[in-house]
Design a protein around this motif. Sequence first.
Motif, PDB file in Angstrom:
ATOM      1  N   SER A  24     -15.125  18.376  -1.884  1.00 54.15           N
ATOM      2  CA  SER A  24     -14.106  17.944  -0.929  1.00 54.15           C
ATOM      3  C   SER A  24     -12.805  17.595  -1.645  1.00 54.15           C
ATOM      4  O   SER A  24     -12.795  17.163  -2.796  1.00 54.15           O
ATOM      5  CB  SER A  24     -14.596  16.724  -0.158  1.00 54.15           C
ATOM      6  N   GLN A  25     -11.690  17.792  -0.929  1.00 48.79           N
ATOM      7  CA  GLN A  25     -10.389  17.416  -1.484  1.00 48.79           C
ATOM      8  C   GLN A  25     -10.219  15.902  -1.478  1.00 48.79           C
ATOM      9  O   GLN A  25      -9.363  15.366  -2.171  1.00 48.79           O
ATOM     10  CB  GLN A  25      -9.276  18.075  -0.675  1.00 48.79           C
ATOM     11  N   GLN A  26     -11.016  15.212  -0.672  1.00 46.63           N
ATOM     12  CA  GLN A  26     -10.976  13.756  -0.671  1.00 46.63           C
ATOM     13  C   GLN A  26     -12.027  13.266  -1.659  1.00 46.63           C
ATOM     14  O   GLN A  26     -13.189  13.632  -1.569  1.00 46.63           O
ATOM     15  CB  GLN A  26     -11.275  13.209   0.728  1.00 46.63           C
ATOM     16  N   GLY A  27     -11.628  12.425  -2.582  1.00 49.11           N
ATOM     17  CA  GLY A  27     -12.546  12.021  -3.633  1.00 49.11           C
ATOM     18  C   GLY A  27     -12.563  10.545  -3.879  1.00 49.11           C
ATOM     19  O   GLY A  27     -12.557   9.734  -2.959  1.00 49.11           O
ATOM     20  N   LEU A  28     -12.540  10.184  -5.176  1.00 47.04           N
ATOM     21  CA  LEU A  28     -12.708   8.800  -5.587  1.00 47.04           C
ATOM     22  C   LEU A  28     -11.659   7.874  -4.986  1.00 47.04           C
ATOM     23  O   LEU A  28     -11.972   6.776  -4.525  1.00 47.04           O
ATOM     24  CB  LEU A  28     -12.676   8.721  -7.117  1.00 47.04           C
ATOM     25  N   ALA A  29     -10.393   8.314  -4.982  1.00 46.88           N
ATOM     26  CA  ALA A  29      -9.329   7.437  -4.478  1.00 46.88           C
ATOM     27  C   ALA A  29      -9.576   7.069  -3.020  1.00 46.88           C
ATOM     28  O   ALA A  29      -9.459   5.900  -2.628  1.00 46.88           O
ATOM     29  CB  ALA A  29      -7.970   8.130  -4.631  1.00 46.88           C
ATOM     30  N   GLU A  30      -9.935   8.071  -2.194  1.00 50.77           N
ATOM     31  CA  GLU A  30     -10.185   7.800  -0.784  1.00 50.77           C
ATOM     32  C   GLU A  30     -11.430   6.928  -0.608  1.00 50.77           C
ATOM     33  O   GLU A  30     -11.477   6.041   0.243  1.00 50.77           O
ATOM     34  CB  GLU A  30     -10.344   9.114  -0.013  1.00 50.77           C
ATOM     35  N   PHE A  31     -12.444   7.199  -1.423  1.00 54.36           N
ATOM     36  CA  PHE A  31     -13.682   6.416  -1.377  1.00 54.36           C
ATOM     37  C   PHE A  31     -13.391   4.943  -1.660  1.00 54.36           C
ATOM     38  O   PHE A  31     -13.815   4.046  -0.938  1.00 54.36           O
ATOM     39  CB  PHE A  31     -14.639   6.998  -2.409  1.00 54.36           C
ATOM     40  N   ARG A  32     -12.628   4.700  -2.715  1.00 52.05           N
ATOM     41  CA  ARG A  32     -12.300   3.332  -3.088  1.00 52.05           C
ATOM     42  C   ARG A  32     -11.417   2.670  -2.026  1.00 52.05           C
ATOM     43  O   ARG A  32     -11.621   1.509  -1.659  1.00 52.05           O
ATOM     44  CB  ARG A  32     -11.600   3.336  -4.448  1.00 52.05           C
ATOM     45  N   THR A  33     -10.435   3.424  -1.516  1.00 51.15           N
ATOM     46  CA  THR A  33      -9.542   2.864  -0.504  1.00 51.15           C
ATOM     47  C   THR A  33     -10.313   2.462   0.740  1.00 51.15           C
ATOM     48  O   THR A  33     -10.074   1.400   1.322  1.00 51.15           O
ATOM     49  CB  THR A  33      -8.446   3.889  -0.126  1.00 51.15           C
ATOM     50  N   GLU A  34     -11.244   3.318   1.164  1.00 50.63           N
ATOM     51  CA  GLU A  34     -12.040   3.023   2.351  1.00 50.63           C
ATOM     52  C   GLU A  34     -12.797   1.707   2.180  1.00 50.63           C
ATOM     53  O   GLU A  34     -12.814   0.862   3.076  1.00 50.63           O
ATOM     54  CB  GLU A  34     -13.016   4.166   2.598  1.00 50.63           C
ATOM     55  N   ILE A  35     -13.408   1.513   1.023  1.00 51.80           N
ATOM     56  CA  ILE A  35     -14.165   0.292   0.771  1.00 51.80           C
ATOM     57  C   ILE A  35     -13.235  -0.914   0.741  1.00 51.80           C
ATOM     58  O   ILE A  35     -13.495  -1.950   1.359  1.00 51.80           O
ATOM     59  CB  ILE A  35     -14.943   0.407  -0.550  1.00 51.80           C
ATOM     60  N   GLU A  36     -12.140  -0.787   0.016  1.00 48.49           N
ATOM     61  CA  GLU A  36     -11.218  -1.915  -0.116  1.00 48.49           C
ATOM     62  C   GLU A  36     -10.638  -2.322   1.232  1.00 48.49           C
ATOM     63  O   GLU A  36     -10.541  -3.507   1.553  1.00 48.49           O
ATOM     64  CB  GLU A  36     -10.103  -1.555  -1.100  1.00 48.49           C
ATOM     65  N   MET A  37     -10.248  -1.335   2.036  1.00 42.88           N
ATOM     66  CA  MET A  37      -9.635  -1.650   3.326  1.00 42.88           C
ATOM     67  C   MET A  37     -10.641  -2.277   4.282  1.00 42.88           C
ATOM     68  O   MET A  37     -10.390  -3.322   4.873  1.00 42.88           O
ATOM     69  CB  MET A  37      -9.038  -0.377   3.955  1.00 42.88           C
ATOM     70  N   LEU A  38     -11.787  -1.607   4.446  1.00 42.35           N
ATOM     71  CA  LEU A  38     -12.741  -2.085   5.441  1.00 42.35           C
ATOM     72  C   LEU A  38     -13.431  -3.371   5.025  1.00 42.35           C
ATOM     73  O   LEU A  38     -13.953  -4.094   5.867  1.00 42.35           O
ATOM     74  CB  LEU A  38     -13.765  -0.992   5.743  1.00 42.35           C
ATOM     75  N   SER A  39     -13.452  -3.683   3.728  1.00 41.55           N
ATOM     76  CA  SER A  39     -14.028  -4.951   3.310  1.00 41.55           C
ATOM     77  C   SER A  39     -13.068  -6.106   3.569  1.00 41.55           C
ATOM     78  O   SER A  39     -13.484  -7.255   3.656  1.00 41.55           O
ATOM     79  CB  SER A  39     -14.383  -4.906   1.818  1.00 41.55           C
ATOM     80  N   GLN A  40     -11.791  -5.802   3.692  1.00 46.24           N
ATOM     81  CA  GLN A  40     -10.813  -6.849   3.963  1.00 46.24           C
ATOM     82  C   GLN A  40     -10.690  -7.143   5.447  1.00 46.24           C
ATOM     83  O   GLN A  40     -10.397  -8.258   5.847  1.00 46.24           O
ATOM     84  CB  GLN A  40      -9.434  -6.436   3.426  1.00 46.24           C
ATOM     85  N   PHE A  41     -10.905  -6.128   6.290  1.00 48.12           N
ATOM     86  CA  PHE A  41     -10.614  -6.283   7.709  1.00 48.12           C
ATOM     87  C   PHE A  41     -11.876  -6.221   8.540  1.00 48.12           C
ATOM     88  O   PHE A  41     -12.714  -5.338   8.352  1.00 48.12           O
ATOM     89  CB  PHE A  41      -9.645  -5.193   8.177  1.00 48.12           C
TER      90      PHE A  41
END
Length: 832
Positions: A526-543
């Motif tokens: 996939s063109q979506q990789g580590l950066a998107e994976f990390r962002t998803e976790i960081e964002m959803l863990s905050q909100f």
Amino acid sequence: MMGSRKLDFFICVLSVLPLICFSATFVPVDNYLIDCGAPANTTVGDRQFAADNFFKKLLSTQKDVLANTSSKPITSFSDSSLYQTARIFTGSSKYTFSVNQKGRHWIRLYFYPFVYGNYNLSIANFAVATQKNVLLSNFTVQKNSVMKEYSVNVTSDTLEITFTPSNNSIAFINAIEVVSVPDDLIADDANTISPPGRYSGLLTEAIETIWRINMGGPIVSFENDTLDRNWLPDQNFLVQPNLAVTASNIPAVKYVQGGATQNSAPPIVYGTLTEMNSNNDPNSNFNVTWQFNVDPGFQYLVRLHFCDIVSNSLNQLYFNVYINSWLAVENFDLSVAVNALAAPYYVDLVTPSIVGNKFSVSIGPSPVNNDYPNAILNGLEIMKMNDSLGSLSAGTAVIVNNSNSKKKVGMIVGVSLGTIGAVILAGVFFMLCRKGRLARHRLSKTWVPISINDGASHTMGSKFSNVTTGSVASNIGYRIPFLAVQEATNNFDESLVIGIGGFGKVYKGVLNDGTTVAVKRGNPRSQQGLAEFRTEIEMLSQFRHRHLVSLIGYCDERNEMILIYEYMEKGTLKSHLYGSGMPSLSWKERLEICIGAARGLHYLHTGYAKAVIHRDVKSANILLDENLMAKVADFGLSKTGPEIDQTHVSTAVKGSFGYLDPEYFRRQQLTEKSDVYSFGVVLFEVLCARPVIDPSLPREMVNLAEWAMKWQKRGQLDQIIDPTLAGKIRSDSLRKFGETAEKCLADFGVDRPSMGDVLWNLEYALQLQEAVVQGDPEENSTNMIGELSPQVNNFNHDASVSAAQFEASSVDDLSGVSMSRVFSQLVKSEGR
């Protein structure tokens, strides 16, 4: 010879001294045992409860009634005689106990409802409180006997327990205990499981015992516990009993220095356990799970009791412990903790605020020991901690998904300077509370970037070291083992695939605690990789918000990038609009879905110190639960907004074609108004039920936003709506909806409304749709609504001001806010 015997005797005494020290019976300084309403003292086991007539001086009451019954309640323990009498209160009444030694005290309250004359105790409704803590509110006991156990910190010379009838009812109590607790029973700090760290301040917390369980053993009554506690057996709480077996070796238990004491739990608890039913099979790979009912909205102190009575040598048993879906204890080795077999030990953990009413504890094998996978648990205590207001009552709980600490907001005490000073102080207090809450939110959800080394993450073997060799330790509360994900998805069974996106396939799964989840497994290509994976976790863990999809956990083992979310039964909004053959949504349902999504986006833009910009708002990223409630999903492209002194964030353009903000595309300058533009496209998509880009259509129709805007500017939007909605949308509702979408699609971000304004206008469109005008033959009539009040006609003029006030007063959560009360008086025919 005599000297040798004396020496042997002396050595023997020395050898048993530690056991004597560690098993010494605790003698409480304060020890009030009262059988309420009893005419004489009552003996229960080796304890004597005094008739409360002897404590009449402790009781302050307007009026009380002594009651008794001949019926014996069914109870698991040998204390039934305490429930046969009661004291009934018709008004607020309190017991005042003198405290000889300050510190933590048990409060045990016994209740059993029976009928006495005109008093039916099963319909009694009342509250119970101390000077600092609400223990119960709106409390009713309908049939069975109940014993409530609390542990409170007493800092004054007296402890008051007040019973207050509610709703013109009565209050009652059958028996009371107020007993000193050993100072070392509960320490001031404990480990937190999400995010991992340390919790300080337990000494000041009031605690309620919800469950106290003896794993693998029988009922343990207060007669066999040094602190007069009761322990229930675990069989009725096992989710899959066939996966568990029990073991018992009570004589082997030896209390050692540095471990637990008999005050922690008696030998009958540490000498029995429940373990994996693995039959020494090296391929065994499953968890043993217990499930309990709890009150949502509270944090819990969980005490896990361990004693290795099954291993033949040290360093043989390694295992993991999970609480709900959090990995709470990883690669646990009792040998490191106590350096002895059959030595009792316990671990204290503090949970985040619990959302649902189910609470699961699981034990499972660790990959550290592949020869004989096993896991054990000897005892368990689940204790509810008071909320920020000092309450333990479920009736006062506020459910907050992201509560990971219970640090109290600091309060400023000012000197009154007259009426003006009081007003200023109130304003300052409100702002500080809000600022403190946001700061606490930021601190409790700080994530360290995931460490990836050839696709694998690394953590230390022991959770209690609080040390990481990678950087995952602060995320570990959300980590779910790959084996658990495999089990949940039946090894990624293709029949469980419910969607495919840019990140990879999404599977429906069921965790071992019964929670249904959506499992998004990253595709290495996939063109979506580590950066998107990390962002998803960081964002959803905050909100955490009612209209944002909740992250349950993630897995980064074995070169995998897997995200686990709450399961949304009805799938995507897009699938309900076109292409899937699903039944058409009504106009009201579409409006409510748009309103829910707008609430979620509004929270992202305003609910944090800096705005969070989603960057990929589209109908495929708006998910629907079983009640069609909308939740915004997919935060892999999200980005925090500009600093206070900046107007935008400069960043590479990302998003989905057809929804992309043209200003962002041209200038590569991102603001929250880029989300507003994308949401405007979604609004037209909802109205017209067609793809945003459709190359098969005539050229002027290919781009939905451009095509719909032409019809909107002509005032003929009704010509292109979804045919299934024809004749079912009120013209005023359609006009307001079209105007809102048009403003969202303004060429320049400064001309677009905020999401708060969009939300306000969509609520208004819904009210216009639902307004019933006298004389209308059909509720869904498309007749024009008659002349509205001046307030409504001037709505656009006041909307921005009202929306701004709305945002300021509801920064944290708009999920429970409805504009219905605001608009109902504006659009009701009788209000004109």
